[in-house]
Scaffold this motif. Sequence first.
Motif, PDB file in Angstrom:
ATOM      1  N   LEU A   7       0.817  -1.213   0.000  1.00  0.00           N
ATOM      2  CA  LEU A   7       0.000   0.000   0.000  1.00  0.00           C
ATOM      3  C   LEU A   7       0.849   1.261   0.000  1.00  0.00           C
ATOM      4  N   LEU A   8       0.362   2.282  -0.696  1.00  0.00           N
ATOM      5  CA  LEU A   8       0.902   3.631  -0.628  1.00  0.00           C
ATOM      6  C   LEU A   8      -0.175   4.535  -0.049  1.00  0.00           C
ATOM      7  N   ASP A   9       0.151   5.246   1.035  1.00  0.00           N
ATOM      8  CA  ASP A   9      -0.826   6.128   1.669  1.00  0.00           C
ATOM      9  C   ASP A   9      -0.308   7.565   1.662  1.00  0.00           C
ATOM     10  N   TYR A  38      -1.217  -7.274   3.572  1.00  0.00           N
ATOM     11  CA  TYR A  38      -0.374  -6.448   2.703  1.00  0.00           C
ATOM     12  C   TYR A  38       1.085  -6.576   3.147  1.00  0.00           C
ATOM     13  N   HIS A  39       1.992  -6.529   2.180  1.00  0.00           N
ATOM     14  CA  HIS A  39       3.411  -6.773   2.467  1.00  0.00           C
ATOM     15  C   HIS A  39       4.124  -5.522   2.978  1.00  0.00           C
ATOM     16  N   ARG A  40       3.844  -4.377   2.371  1.00  0.00           N
ATOM     17  CA  ARG A  40       4.480  -3.109   2.752  1.00  0.00           C
ATOM     18  C   ARG A  40       3.412  -2.042   2.945  1.00  0.00           C
ATOM     19  N   PHE A  41       3.782  -1.040   3.740  1.00  0.00           N
ATOM     20  CA  PHE A  41       2.942   0.140   3.900  1.00  0.00           C
ATOM     21  C   PHE A  41       3.859   1.347   3.745  1.00  0.00           C
ATOM     22  N   TRP A  42       3.658   2.094   2.653  1.00  0.00           N
ATOM     23  CA  TRP A  42       4.543   3.221   2.344  1.00  0.00           C
ATOM     24  C   TRP A  42       3.814   4.550   2.524  1.00  0.00           C
ATOM     25  N   LEU A  43       4.571   5.547   2.960  1.00  0.00           N
ATOM     26  CA  LEU A  43       4.058   6.890   3.177  1.00  0.00           C
ATOM     27  C   LEU A  43       4.641   7.832   2.136  1.00  0.00           C
ATOM     28  N   ALA A  44       3.781   8.685   1.573  1.00  0.00           N
ATOM     29  CA  ALA A  44       4.209   9.640   0.555  1.00  0.00           C
ATOM     30  C   ALA A  44       4.675  10.942   1.205  1.00  0.00           C
ATOM     31  N   GLY A  74       7.715   2.046   5.002  1.00  0.00           N
ATOM     32  CA  GLY A  74       8.742   2.823   4.315  1.00  0.00           C
ATOM     33  C   GLY A  74       8.214   4.076   3.662  1.00  0.00           C
ATOM     34  N   SER A  75       9.087   4.730   2.930  1.00  0.00           N
ATOM     35  CA  SER A  75       8.783   5.991   2.245  1.00  0.00           C
ATOM     36  C   SER A  75       8.497   5.712   0.787  1.00  0.00           C
ATOM     37  N   GLY A  76       7.473   6.390   0.295  1.00  0.00           N
ATOM     38  CA  GLY A  76       7.138   6.214  -1.112  1.00  0.00           C
ATOM     39  C   GLY A  76       6.886   7.538  -1.807  1.00  0.00           C
ATOM     40  N   GLY A  77       7.867   8.435  -1.850  1.00  0.00           N
ATOM     41  CA  GLY A  77       9.199   8.254  -1.287  1.00  0.00           C
ATOM     42  C   GLY A  77       9.717   9.567  -0.718  1.00  0.00           C
TER      43      GLY A  77
END
Length: 332
Positions: A7-9, A38-44, A74-77
């Motif tokens: 996911l990207l949030d 979900y495998h990853r959770f990324w923050l914008a 993690g960071s996305g990005g």
Amino acid sequence: MAYRLSLLDKSPVMSGETATAALQRTLHLAQQAEKWGYHRFWLAEHHNTEQLAGPSPEILIAWIVAQTRYIRVGSGGVMLQHYSPYKVAENFNLLASLAPGRIDLGVGKAPGGMPLSTNALQLGIDAAKKGNFADQLRLLNSWLQPVEQDGDEEILRATPQPAHAASRFLLGASEESARLAAEQGWQFVFAAHLNGDRQLLEHSLQTYSRLSDGQRALVAVQVVVADSPAEASLLTAGLKQYHVQVKGGQGVNVATLEQAERYVRQGGYTDYLIEPRTPSLIKGTAAQVHAQLQALHQHFAIDEFVIDTPINDAKARLASLESLATHHLVAA
């Protein structure tokens, strides 16, 4: 099904609510994403906007890993052009020391905002010393490499040096970005949620695979799941996208014509082109969406999709992501 979902949030702030409420919803979504598989959770990272509450993904990462158990965060990005590569390395080495084996460092080339915020973020930076994006990425890569602990205080290290370093991802939507990721030994994420050109996608993935000895890229996509195709279309009816291309400069994508014109105005640009684009979107019921993801997986050998869900209604957004995940588990 042989592909992962992540996911990207963007921490969207809904009408009439506070940033605090939006950030609490981001945390809740991360916790639910962990339960749903979900495998990853990324923050914008976005600057100078009341509609998005996340200018500093590093801070949100620390907050979220402390309140989840095992999902990668993690960071996305991180928008590297604004920062010292050394400081970014310190931040993510610290995060990787706090949560070993769970931290992703995603780096992007976009500004993450309008020229006003870009100028403020880069105030006092010597452009000649900063170098171009590739130079900055090489520096960041060097600071992230472990250095032998020999007691020499004259060696500059990005401390603390974690036992398990953050995984590194370069976000982009071009063959140039794919090539740079392969050259630097980074994983590549093709931003199809910003540029859905299938030919460009194919060429970029092929370039990355060829130059990285067969490594497979991740692909970020916009996805909306609903109970019916009609409902999915209704949820995305107002979705638009505009591309601003400044002569001799970097192209950016924005959500409205007003934002495109503001970008040009704030930058003082005179030679530019604003183009409306059809948003790249996968929508429908959970079964229909997974059929499309499966087709992309088979055709392009994509093993992991990073899901961006551009729904303004918080309840519908949560339901969309839950349905996507639970159907994936059932089908698998």
